[in-house]
Each structure stands twice: as structure tokens, then as C-alpha cells.
Motif scaffolding. Sequence first.
Motif, PDB file in Angstrom:
ATOM      1  N   ILE A 127       0.841  -1.207   0.028  1.00 19.93           N
ATOM      2  CA  ILE A 127      -0.045   0.032  -0.161  1.00 19.93           C
ATOM      3  C   ILE A 127       0.996   1.086   0.098  1.00 19.93           C
ATOM      4  O   ILE A 127       0.544   2.137  -0.624  1.00 19.93           O
ATOM      5  N   GLU A 128       1.809   1.201   0.851  1.00 20.18           N
ATOM      6  CA  GLU A 128       2.857   2.419   0.864  1.00 20.18           C
ATOM      7  C   GLU A 128       3.493   2.477  -0.411  1.00 20.18           C
ATOM      8  O   GLU A 128       3.705   3.563  -1.057  1.00 20.18           O
ATOM      9  N   GLU A 129       4.089   1.532  -1.047  1.00 14.76           N
ATOM     10  CA  GLU A 129       4.458   1.324  -2.357  1.00 14.76           C
ATOM     11  C   GLU A 129       3.684   2.195  -3.305  1.00 14.76           C
ATOM     12  O   GLU A 129       4.003   2.979  -4.337  1.00 14.76           O
ATOM     13  N   LEU A 130       2.324   1.577  -3.465  1.00 11.75           N
ATOM     14  CA  LEU A 130       1.429   2.105  -4.250  1.00 11.75           C
ATOM     15  C   LEU A 130       1.171   3.575  -4.285  1.00 11.75           C
ATOM     16  O   LEU A 130       0.818   4.124  -5.284  1.00 11.75           O
ATOM     17  N   VAL A 131       0.927   4.094  -3.118  1.00 11.52           N
ATOM     18  CA  VAL A 131       0.813   5.394  -2.746  1.00 11.52           C
ATOM     19  C   VAL A 131       1.895   6.264  -3.445  1.00 11.52           C
ATOM     20  O   VAL A 131       1.760   7.286  -4.242  1.00 11.52           O
ATOM     21  N   THR A 132       3.055   6.031  -3.347  1.00 10.15           N
ATOM     22  CA  THR A 132       4.494   6.473  -3.763  1.00 10.15           C
ATOM     23  C   THR A 132       4.143   6.342  -5.423  1.00 10.15           C
ATOM     24  O   THR A 132       4.794   7.713  -6.068  1.00 10.15           O
ATOM     25  N   GLU A 133       3.863   5.339  -5.996  1.00  6.18           N
ATOM     26  CA  GLU A 133       3.560   5.443  -7.251  1.00  6.18           C
ATOM     27  C   GLU A 133       2.444   6.277  -8.019  1.00  6.18           C
ATOM     28  O   GLU A 133       2.766   6.859  -8.922  1.00  6.18           O
ATOM     29  N   PHE A 177      -7.944   0.049   7.585  1.00  4.55           N
ATOM     30  CA  PHE A 177      -6.924   1.049   7.783  1.00  4.55           C
ATOM     31  C   PHE A 177      -7.234   1.660   9.183  1.00  4.55           C
ATOM     32  O   PHE A 177      -8.259   2.094   9.478  1.00  4.55           O
ATOM     33  N   SER A 178      -6.058   1.895   9.624  1.00  6.23           N
ATOM     34  CA  SER A 178      -6.085   2.498  10.990  1.00  6.23           C
ATOM     35  C   SER A 178      -6.033   4.158  10.664  1.00  6.23           C
ATOM     36  O   SER A 178      -5.599   4.264   9.286  1.00  6.23           O
ATOM     37  N   ARG A 179      -6.216   5.066  11.648  1.00  2.00           N
ATOM     38  CA  ARG A 179      -5.993   6.472  11.290  1.00  2.00           C
ATOM     39  C   ARG A 179      -4.407   6.664  11.101  1.00  2.00           C
ATOM     40  O   ARG A 179      -4.124   7.560  10.415  1.00  2.00           O
ATOM     41  N   GLU A 180      -3.792   5.954  11.919  1.00  2.00           N
ATOM     42  CA  GLU A 180      -2.409   6.139  11.795  1.00  2.00           C
ATOM     43  C   GLU A 180      -1.792   5.852  10.328  1.00  2.00           C
ATOM     44  O   GLU A 180      -0.687   6.462   9.897  1.00  2.00           O
ATOM     45  N   LEU A 181      -2.257   4.882   9.797  1.00  2.00           N
ATOM     46  CA  LEU A 181      -1.981   4.517   8.290  1.00  2.00           C
ATOM     47  C   LEU A 181      -2.356   5.409   7.511  1.00  2.00           C
ATOM     48  O   LEU A 181      -1.448   5.900   6.506  1.00  2.00           O
ATOM     49  N   VAL A 182      -3.637   6.079   7.567  1.00  3.38           N
ATOM     50  CA  VAL A 182      -3.894   7.137   6.747  1.00  3.38           C
ATOM     51  C   VAL A 182      -2.694   8.424   6.964  1.00  3.38           C
ATOM     52  O   VAL A 182      -2.445   8.860   5.617  1.00  3.38           O
ATOM     53  N   ASP A 183      -2.737   8.621   8.014  1.00  2.54           N
ATOM     54  CA  ASP A 183      -1.806   9.824   8.252  1.00  2.54           C
ATOM     55  C   ASP A 183      -0.477   9.636   7.492  1.00  2.54           C
ATOM     56  O   ASP A 183       0.364  10.468   7.123  1.00  2.54           O
ATOM     57  N   ARG A 184       0.285   8.230   7.771  1.00  6.07           N
ATOM     58  CA  ARG A 184       1.690   7.888   7.328  1.00  6.07           C
ATOM     59  C   ARG A 184       1.625   8.123   5.784  1.00  6.07           C
ATOM     60  O   ARG A 184       2.555   8.275   5.267  1.00  6.07           O
ATOM     61  N   ALA A 186       0.115  10.138   3.841  1.00  7.29           N
ATOM     62  CA  ALA A 186      -0.189  11.445   3.587  1.00  7.29           C
ATOM     63  C   ALA A 186       1.291  12.029   3.825  1.00  7.29           C
ATOM     64  O   ALA A 186       1.236  13.229   3.431  1.00  7.29           O
ATOM     65  N   GLU A 187       2.350  11.653   4.538  1.00  5.34           N
ATOM     66  CA  GLU A 187       3.487  12.359   4.686  1.00  5.34           C
ATOM     67  C   GLU A 187       3.963  12.679   3.197  1.00  5.34           C
ATOM     68  O   GLU A 187       4.055  11.746   2.257  1.00  5.34           O
ATOM     69  N   GLY A 188       4.370  13.969   3.064  1.00  9.82           N
ATOM     70  CA  GLY A 188       4.711  14.499   1.887  1.00  9.82           C
ATOM     71  C   GLY A 188       3.833  14.968   1.109  1.00  9.82           C
ATOM     72  O   GLY A 188       4.159  15.441  -0.070  1.00  9.82           O
ATOM     73  N   TRP A 189       2.608  14.775   1.259  1.00  6.81           N
ATOM     74  CA  TRP A 189       1.407  15.176   0.472  1.00  6.81           C
ATOM     75  C   TRP A 189       0.410  16.371   1.478  1.00  6.81           C
ATOM     76  O   TRP A 189       1.158  16.553   2.460  1.00  6.81           O
ATOM     77  N   THR A 190      -0.309  16.924   0.889  1.00  5.60           N
ATOM     78  CA  THR A 190      -1.074  17.962   1.800  1.00  5.60           C
ATOM     79  C   THR A 190      -2.524  17.178   1.842  1.00  5.60           C
ATOM     80  O   THR A 190      -3.146  16.839   0.823  1.00  5.60           O
TER      81      THR A 190
END
Length: 217
Positions: A127-133, A177-184, A186-190
Motif C-alpha cells: 500500500i505504501e509503495e502504491l501511494v508512492t507510485e 485501515f487505522s488512522r495512523e496508516l492514513v496519516d503515514r 499522507a506524509e509528503g502530501w497535503t
Amino acid sequence: MTQDAQREHWQHTYEAHPAMYGAEPSDPALHAADVFAKAGARDVLELGAGHGRDALHFARRGFTVRATDFSPVGLGRIAEGAEAAGLGARVATQVVDAREPLPFGPSSTDAVFAHMLLCMDLSTRRIEELVTEVRRALRPGGTFVYTVRHTGDAHFGTGLSHGDDVYEHGGFAVHFFSRELVDRLAEGWTLQGVHAFEEGALPRRLWRVTMTAPAND
């Protein structure tokens, strides 16, 4: 559940129930279309387009749409629906598996939409890789709207556990999803907003997340 089993599940679902979600766009797609239009987007990449109710809505709103899914059956329904609605010139389809790197170049789209795609049977790392892509594929300042089932959902913590907050019910696995995952993520985004809503008869409990990529990427 294996990758092949997930694909087979959706292939069968789209064949047996081609209109299982109805013809009307989802509420998140209505929101996303307004956000994308306000941002001046011209083209939209949809990940996990299903049978196309949201992709066709984006096309009706005047966007050029690239609808992707790992089910050729679902994409065939989308292409047929677009042609029938006179939207064939605005909608392109492409087989894409979210478990693999996205096959799109840098800065290739103005907006990305994913309704419940990120909470499929994907590991947190993927999921983290996908958001980066997604960020790579977006043009600077582009908008990403996605929805996910969260840990307040009635199915979270029940059924067959696969670990990593993934639980399986009736042969279908969901990453909650936990809220912590959502916030993580979003790092580097607005992060523009996290909106809680419900959908379906259970009801499923979801978050709609809206965020924008940096304007100077």
C-alpha cells in the motif's frame, strides 16, 4: 487468499453480477469529480474501476478517463458501457494489477481516484509503495481521492485473520485501515480531508481521503 484467487473472485463477480453496484456513481466519485474540476484537472486515472459506474461519471463530467482493473471482464463492461453512452472517445481501459508496479510514466495524469482499491488484500508495504507510485504518476499539484474500510468497521477483527489488519469473510479479504496508516500515507502530501461515511447494508464503514501532491515535484 492468493493473487489468482482474488482475480478469479472478481472475474466471476463481474460475469455473474454485471450491475451489482447499480448504474449511479458512488458518493465518493461525486465528491472527487467536483474536487478534480475545481483543481482544473483534465484527465483522471481510476484504479480498481470495477464495472465502471464511476469511470463513466467522470467521462460525463468532461474528463478523459483511464479506467484500470485486474479483471478483463470488468474492463470489457466499461468499454461497452462507454460506447453505448457515446463516451468511447473519453474512456480508455487497461489491465493493471495493484500488486505490481503501476505502468504509468511520471507526471502522466492530473488526478487519481480509487474507491476501496487500497483496502483490498494488500500488505501495508505494498500500500505504501502504491501511494508512492500514485504520487509519481500525478502531475505536480495533482489530486488523489481514495476510500478505504477502516478499523471501526463491523468486520474488523472478525473472520479469518491474515495478519497485518487483513481479515477474510466469505472468500474476500480486506485490509482495514487505522488512522495512523492514513496519516503515514499522507506524509509528503497535503492532506485535504478525511471524511467518514457508510456504504451498503452491513453497513461498511469507510474513510474518504483527499490529498494533493506537492506543486513543485
